[in-house]
Structure formats: structure tokens, C-alpha cells
Scaffold this motif. Structure first.
Motif, PDB file in Angstrom:
ATOM      1  N   UNK A  24       0.816  -1.209   0.000  1.00  0.00           N
ATOM      2  CA  UNK A  24       0.000   0.000   0.000  1.00  0.00           C
ATOM      3  C   UNK A  24       0.847   1.256   0.000  1.00  0.00           C
ATOM      4  N   UNK A  25       1.914   1.266   0.797  1.00  0.00           N
ATOM      5  CA  UNK A  25       2.798   2.432   0.845  1.00  0.00           C
ATOM      6  C   UNK A  25       3.549   2.623  -0.466  1.00  0.00           C
ATOM      7  N   UNK A  26       3.950   1.533  -1.094  1.00  0.00           N
ATOM      8  CA  UNK A  26       4.660   1.644  -2.383  1.00  0.00           C
ATOM      9  C   UNK A  26       3.733   2.263  -3.435  1.00  0.00           C
ATOM     10  N   UNK A  27       2.457   1.888  -3.400  1.00  0.00           N
ATOM     11  CA  UNK A  27       1.491   2.502  -4.318  1.00  0.00           C
ATOM     12  C   UNK A  27       1.417   4.009  -4.082  1.00  0.00           C
ATOM     13  N   UNK A  28       1.355   4.409  -2.815  1.00  0.00           N
ATOM     14  CA  UNK A  28       1.266   5.841  -2.504  1.00  0.00           C
ATOM     15  C   UNK A  28       2.511   6.589  -2.979  1.00  0.00           C
ATOM     16  N   UNK A  29       3.682   6.003  -2.791  1.00  0.00           N
ATOM     17  CA  UNK A  29       4.926   6.648  -3.238  1.00  0.00           C
ATOM     18  C   UNK A  29       4.938   6.797  -4.763  1.00  0.00           C
ATOM     19  N   UNK A  30       4.585   5.716  -5.448  1.00  0.00           N
ATOM     20  CA  UNK A  30       4.602   5.754  -6.917  1.00  0.00           C
ATOM     21  C   UNK A  30       3.541   6.712  -7.444  1.00  0.00           C
ATOM     22  N   UNK A  31       2.412   6.789  -6.750  1.00  0.00           N
ATOM     23  CA  UNK A  31       1.352   7.707  -7.150  1.00  0.00           C
ATOM     24  C   UNK A  31       1.842   9.153  -7.104  1.00  0.00           C
ATOM     25  N   UNK A  32       2.653   9.477  -6.098  1.00  0.00           N
ATOM     26  CA  UNK A  32       3.218  10.826  -5.990  1.00  0.00           C
ATOM     27  C   UNK A  32       4.118  11.127  -7.187  1.00  0.00           C
ATOM     28  N   UNK A  33       5.018  10.184  -7.507  1.00  0.00           N
ATOM     29  CA  UNK A  33       5.935  10.397  -8.633  1.00  0.00           C
ATOM     30  C   UNK A  33       5.171  10.527  -9.945  1.00  0.00           C
ATOM     31  N   UNK A  34       4.168   9.689 -10.119  1.00  0.00           N
ATOM     32  CA  UNK A  34       3.353   9.727 -11.339  1.00  0.00           C
ATOM     33  C   UNK A  34       2.650  11.075 -11.478  1.00  0.00           C
ATOM     34  N   UNK A  35       2.144  11.596 -10.341  1.00  0.00           N
ATOM     35  CA  UNK A  35       1.439  12.884 -10.377  1.00  0.00           C
ATOM     36  C   UNK A  35       2.404  14.043 -10.637  1.00  0.00           C
ATOM     37  N   UNK A  36       3.597  13.998 -10.031  1.00  0.00           N
ATOM     38  CA  UNK A  36       4.546  15.103 -10.172  1.00  0.00           C
ATOM     39  C   UNK A  36       5.140  15.190 -11.570  1.00  0.00           C
ATOM     40  N   UNK A  37       5.235  14.048 -12.268  1.00  0.00           N
ATOM     41  CA  UNK A  37       5.845  14.092 -13.594  1.00  0.00           C
ATOM     42  C   UNK A  37       4.826  14.355 -14.714  1.00  0.00           C
ATOM     43  N   UNK A  38       3.538  14.480 -14.349  1.00  0.00           N
ATOM     44  CA  UNK A  38       2.506  14.767 -15.358  1.00  0.00           C
ATOM     45  C   UNK A  38       2.801  16.101 -16.036  1.00  0.00           C
ATOM     46  N   UNK A  39       2.599  16.146 -17.347  1.00  0.00           N
ATOM     47  CA  UNK A  39       2.961  17.340 -18.119  1.00  0.00           C
ATOM     48  C   UNK A  39       2.071  18.533 -17.796  1.00  0.00           C
ATOM     49  N   UNK A  40       0.778  18.315 -17.704  1.00  0.00           N
ATOM     50  CA  UNK A  40      -0.141  19.416 -17.379  1.00  0.00           C
ATOM     51  C   UNK A  40      -0.915  19.027 -16.125  1.00  0.00           C
ATOM     52  N   UNK A  41      -0.706  19.762 -15.058  1.00  0.00           N
ATOM     53  CA  UNK A  41      -1.339  19.431 -13.792  1.00  0.00           C
ATOM     54  C   UNK A  41      -1.481  20.681 -12.933  1.00  0.00           C
ATOM     55  N   UNK A  42      -2.317  20.536 -11.898  1.00  0.00           N
ATOM     56  CA  UNK A  42      -2.445  21.593 -10.906  1.00  0.00           C
ATOM     57  C   UNK A  42      -1.364  21.428  -9.852  1.00  0.00           C
ATOM     58  N   UNK A  43      -1.177  22.470  -9.049  1.00  0.00           N
ATOM     59  CA  UNK A  43      -0.219  22.380  -7.941  1.00  0.00           C
ATOM     60  C   UNK A  43      -0.690  21.320  -6.953  1.00  0.00           C
ATOM     61  N   UNK A  44       0.273  20.656  -6.293  1.00  0.00           N
ATOM     62  CA  UNK A  44      -0.036  19.557  -5.388  1.00  0.00           C
ATOM     63  C   UNK A  44       0.568  19.794  -4.015  1.00  0.00           C
ATOM     64  N   UNK A  45      -0.052  19.185  -3.009  1.00  0.00           N
ATOM     65  CA  UNK A  45       0.505  19.156  -1.654  1.00  0.00           C
ATOM     66  C   UNK A  45       0.987  17.737  -1.391  1.00  0.00           C
ATOM     67  N   UNK A  46       2.266  17.579  -1.060  1.00  0.00           N
ATOM     68  CA  UNK A  46       2.846  16.281  -0.732  1.00  0.00           C
ATOM     69  C   UNK A  46       3.163  16.280   0.765  1.00  0.00           C
ATOM     70  N   UNK A  47       2.617  15.311   1.482  1.00  0.00           N
ATOM     71  CA  UNK A  47       2.857  15.198   2.927  1.00  0.00           C
ATOM     72  C   UNK A  47       3.774  14.006   3.160  1.00  0.00           C
TER      73      UNK A  47
END
Length: 582
Positions: free
Chosen positions: A78-101
Motif C-alpha cells: 500500500x505504501x509503495x502505491x502511494x509513493x509511486x502515485x506521488x511520482x506519477x502525479x509530479x511528472x505529469x505534463x499538465x497538472x495543478x499544484x499539489x501538496x505532498x505530505x
């Protein structure tokens, strides 16, 4: 905050006032935030609060890959999914600003570089022309395990034109449906029910990061843009914790996965950063002082609570009580009304972790779980990958051993003969083999799994294996149906008599009943709420009640029974509690 470098300290924030302030600051600009708490639990609760304030899509949690200490415990899917989800979201070409905790132990682990992650990401779109054999080859190359059906991250299954794949970047598996060489649809689906959940036009299939050995690992801060703001509960504490992790793992076989503290400090000090916790760093800081206080404790003394709220109301404070349960807000209102205390407050159907009072804004926000001394549990979006991975029938199927007794609804008791793949009408399908008397055999498609169950009989007694076509199983079923009809007939007769009887109608819930129910530490589950409501409804009728509360060990049957018992005692009735011993 302006773009010049420097540190800003927020002093005097307590409880969830911290989350409220950080959310307001995030909404005032268009930049990524990296918020670093002192430990995993604090990070999870801040993540929960920001989810309530900013929405699920804007806030992500970046945890450690491990359940306990890095390199000393098991990896947490579950934690690995959350980590990978963060990387996937941050590398998206067009996205809104994000909060990473996040927290120090998570930041101490490196991640795949953006270039390497992009090279190891399979991007799939609906309408795209692609051979499903190519998709399977790529999944094999990425280290995905081929199974008959997927139930945990890192698996894929192929059935004809369908490919099910459980990516490391999403909480649910995807079902990719091909029409020839064209991708017709992409849906996420629930593992247990196999029902579709959401429709997607494009998904990224990402491998397990640590399956890629080599030097392509970097700190998470390299994914953040130059304008990103970093905020710490305590920067010095974070750095010391990271250093301890690195020192503790000096002999760690995968030391290339550990990040240097200097990278984090350099990234933080290259621009302005925030500190908002109780620990001070040695840096010269600009301070903003807040005047907040913690939610007071009343130990369920509503007379004290009422006096406290009336005092602040007279001083012009806005009173807010937060709960994620509408019935709980109604219960608080009813308690005040029954005590003839008119307390005007704003009920808010969302909750935060800790209540607070802001004396400058004259805003009082109290949470119901603190008022009633309840435990407040956070939930993570990866919980489905962490627990309940399989439907019960699928779990049992994978646990079957050759020769185990199984029951087919149409053919009776046989022996499990294994799970096989075979070609049916030109398509590969999974089938279950069941062996009967005289070595007669049937094959059952995995899609008809609901027609098979594990044999459950008296322990130590071997069941009789049925013979196909003998009619013995049908005769047993017919005899059982006849007995069930007799029992049903007797029950109908009994209940028709009971309905004519007059029973005692208990009074509606009183203040005492509501106070008791509010005293339980944990929130009721939906099933508990329904069972309690049904029992009370029966008790308030003038007909005899006959109800059985059935549930597994530890599922909360006693709490329902205590509520019913207390309701009876409030109307001067006696209650017998039988406690069996083993």
C-alpha cells in the motif's frame, strides 16, 4: 511568501489550526508544497485534514516503502502505491499544484529519476492501436507476475481480449478491453466483486521502483519545481532523523536507495521555507505569531461544555462543531435541548483531527470525537491494496489443495483437482477440475466460481463423494428443501401467533441513552448503526421482539447489545446478561 530565500516560522499554531493555515497558504498561490511531519502518524493525520480542506485530488501522501524500519522489515504494498502515485502525479505534463505530505524516514529513501521512471512507464490510451501481445511483453519486462486473476500490485492476467493489470501507481487494478488491436475501454475494478469502479481515457502502468537496480535513483526533492515550497514541523529534527536512518543502515545491501541529508537542506535553503512545529532550528527566522489554544477536555460533562460554549458565544466567537456523522451532530443538538440549554453552533459535516480555538479570528472549532473521547482513525486511499485483497471465494480457491472436498451446487460433493488453463472457442480460459466417484470429472469455468464452495461438515468425518448422474445429490437437495419448508411453515404459524400478542413498548431514546452511546470510544460501523436502529425500532413497538444479532468475533455485537440493555433498564426493566465461558 515572496521568492527571496529565507525561513519563515509560524508560531502558536495548535491542533488542526496548522492544517487550516497551510491549506489557506497553498490556495493563495500556484506552487507545489512539500510538508514534512516528524513521524508517519503525524503525517497521516495532516494528510487527512488537508484532504478534508483541499480535496482528495490535490493532496498526496509520500510514506516509507517499509512497514517498520527501512531494510529491517517487510515492504508495504500500500505504501509503495502511494509513493509511486506521488511520482506519477509530479511528472505529469499538465497538472495543478499539489501538496505532498511526508516524514523523515520516507524522505531518506531515494526514488527513480524522472527520466528512468518515464522509461519504465507504459502509457495506454483508449482508441490507441496496440497489439495486446506487446502489452503482455512489456508487463513481463517490467517484472509483473502473470496470474489467473489479479489481487495485489505487480500482477497481471489475460483472458481473451481482456488484460487485468495491478499497477504500482493506483489503488485499484485496471481492466483493459481490446477490440482487435484497438484499446476499446480502460476501467478500474474492485478485486472482491470484480465490478467496474471508474472509466479512464488514459492510464500509466508503472513497475515496482526497487526492481530497477542501478544508479538511477534521486531524492524526491528533484521532482519538485523551483517554485515549490518546503515546510517542516522541525527542519533540524527532520535532518537528524534522516542521518540516524542512514547511519543505522550503513551495512544495508541497497545503500544506493538512501538519500543524503545535505540534498534536503540545500533544497530547503535555496528558497524560502516554513517551520510550523514546536522545535526551533538555528536559522535566523522571520516569525508570524498566532494566538490559538487546544480544544479543552470535558470528559463528556455536557454541563461544562455548555457553559464553556456560552461564554465564548457572549464574547462574539463563531462556534463550529465538526463531525463526519450527521447523526452525531443531531445527537449533540438533542442533548443540549433535553438539558434545556440553547446553544447555537454551526454543525459542519466534515471533521478534522484536533479541535482548536483561534482567539484572533474569534473562531472555535471543536471535533465531536474529542468531545466524546472517541478514537479518531485516519484512512489511506491504498488501504484496499493493504487489506481485503481477495474475495472470500477467490481466497479459498487459492488455498485449495489437491484432494480437498468441494461442493458444486448442481453435482454435489467432489474433490478439487486443480486450476488449469485451456483453449475454449479459440480463447484461453481458466477452469477448475472437480473429481467425483469412479473418477468422473467436470470442469468449471472460473466465471462460475459462485457455484462452488468449500465443504464444511463435522470435523473428523469424511463426506460421501457423489456419483455424477446418479441422482443422489438431487434427492438430498429435495429432502433438504422439504425439511426447510416444514420449518418455514412452523415459523410462519408461530409468528402469526406472536403478532397477535401484546408486548411492552419501550420509550424513545432519552438523554441518558444518547450520553451512553456517545461514550463508546470508536465510531459505529454502518452495520452496527443498522443493527442498533432495527433493535430499537422493534423495542419501541408493542409487539414481542425476536431478533438475533449475528457477527464474527470482535465485530461489535456487544456494543449493540449494551445499547438495547440500557434502553430496557431506562424503562425500569431487568436485563439478564449470559456470559458463556470456554
Amino acid at each position: 511568501m515572496n521568492s527571496s530565500s529565507g525561513a519563515l516560522r509560524l508560531k502558536g499554531l495548535v491542533g488542526s489550526a496548522t492544517a487550516l493555515t497551510l491549506a489557506a497558504l497553498f490556495n493563495s498561490g500556484n506552487r507545489d508544497f512539500l510538508l514534512v511531519q516528524d513521524d508517519a502518524e503525524q503525517a497521516a493525520y495532516l494528510f487527512h485534514d488537508l484532504n478534508q480542506l483541499l480535496g482528495r485530488d490535490r493532496v498526496l501522501l509520500f510514506p516509507s516503502s517499509y512497514r517498520r524500519r527501512i531494510g529491517k522489515g517487510l515492504e508495504d504494498a500500500g505504501n509503495i502505491i502511494l509513493r509511486t502515485e506521488v511520482l506519477n502525479a509530479l511528472q505529469a505534463s499538465s497538472r495543478e499544484a499539489l501538496v505532498i505530505v511526508s516524514y523523515p524516514e520516507a524522505l531518506a529513501e531515494k526514488v527513480l529519476s524522472q527520466q528512468e521512471l518515464n522509461n519504465n512507464t507504459l502509457k495506454i490510451k483508449t482508441g490507441e492501436q496496440i497489439d495486446n501481445r506487446f502489452v503482455v511483453e512489456m508487463l513481463n519486462e517490467y517484472g509483473f507476475e502473470r496470474t489467473d486473476y489479479v489481487y495485489e500490485p505487480g500482477q497481471y492476467a489475460q483472458r481473451g481480449s481482456l488484460i487485468d493489470v495491478y499497477s504500482w501507481a493506483y489503488e485499484l487494478p485496471f481492466r483493459i478491453d481490446f477490440f482487435g488491436n484497438e484499446i476499446e475501454s480502460i476501467r478500474s475494478f474492485e478485486v472482491e466483486s470484480q465490478l467496474s469502479s471508474s472509466l479512464f481515457s488514459e492510464v500509466n502502468i508503472i513497475l515496482h521502483q526497487q526492481s530497477n537496480k542501478g544508479e538511477h535513483f534521486v531524492s524526491i526533492v528533484e521532482y519538485l519545481g523551483e517554485k515549490a515550497l518546503m515546510a517542516f514541523s522541525g527542519l533540524d529534527y527532520c535532518c537528524k532523523r534522516m542521518e540516524l536512518v542512514v547511519e543505522d543502515l550503513s551495512t544495508f545491501s541497497e545503500a544506493y536507495l538512501l538519500a543524503e541529508t545535505s540534498e534536503l537542506i540545500q533544497a530547503a535553503k535555496s528558497t524560502n521555507y516554513l517551520e510550523y512545529g514546536s522545535g526551533l532550528s538555528g536559522e535566523q527566522q522571520t516569525e508570524i505569531q498566532f494566538n490559538c489554544s487546544h480544544q479543552e477536555k470535558f470528559s463528556k460533562r455536557f454541563d461544562l461544555l455548555a457553559g464553556h460554549l456560552q461564554k465564548y458565544k457572549k464574547e462574539g466567537y463563531q462556534l463550529c462543531i465538526l463531525s463526519n456523522n450527521a447523526k452525531q451532530l443531531d445527537r449533540i443538538t438533542a442533548i443540549f435541548e433535553e438539558r434545556q440549554q440553547q446553544i447555537a453552533f454551526n454543525p459542519i459535516l466534515q471533521t478534522l483531527h484536533e479541535g482548536f480555538c483561534d482567539h484572533e479570528l474569534k473562531l472555535l472549532c471543536y471535533t465531536d470525537h474529542q468531545l466524546f473521547d472517541r478514537f479518531h482513525k485516519y484512512s489511506l486511499r491504498s488501504d484496499q491494496a493493504r487489506s481485503g485483497k481477495l474475495a472470500l471465494s477467490m481466497k479459498e480457491l487459492m488455498q485449495f489443495q489437491f484432494g480437498d472436498y468441494v461442493v458444486h451446487i448442481d453435482h454435489g460433493v467432489g474433490r478439487f483437482g486443480g486450476l488449469f488453463r485451456t483453449e475454449i472457442n479459440g480463447k484461453m480460459q481458466e477452469i477448475i477440475k472437480i473429481t467425483y466417484k469412479d473418477n468422473d470429472t467436470i470442469f468449471v469455468s472460473i466465471h462460475n466460481l459462485h457455484r462452488i464452495s468449500k465443504y464444511r461438515g463435522k470435523e473428523g468425518l469424511e463426506p460421501t463423494i457423489h456419483k455424477l448422474g446418479s441422482g443422489a445429490w438431487e434427492r438430498i437437495k429435495n429432502r433438504s428443501k422439504s425439511k426447510i419448508k416444514d420449518i418455514a411453515r412452523d415459523l410462519i404459524k408461530l409468528y402469526s401467533h406472536r403478532m397477535q400478542e401484546k408486548g411492552f413498548a419501550y420509550s424513545p431514546d432519552s438523554y441518558l441513552q444518547q450520553a451512553l452511546e456517545a461514550s463508546f470510544i470508536y465510531e459505529d460501523t454502518p452495520d452496527q448503526l443498522k443493527a442498533t436502529a432495527d433493535v430499537k425500532k422493534d423495542m419501541e413497538l408493542d409487539k414481542p421482539m425476536d431478533r438475533l444479532i449475528c457477527g464474527d468475533v470482535g465485530f461489535g455485537k456487544t456494543e449493540v447489545a449494551i445499547r438495547a440493555a440500557f434502553k430496557a433498564v431506562c424503562d425500569n426493566k431487568q436485563v439478564a446478561v449470559l456470559v458463556p465461558t470456554t
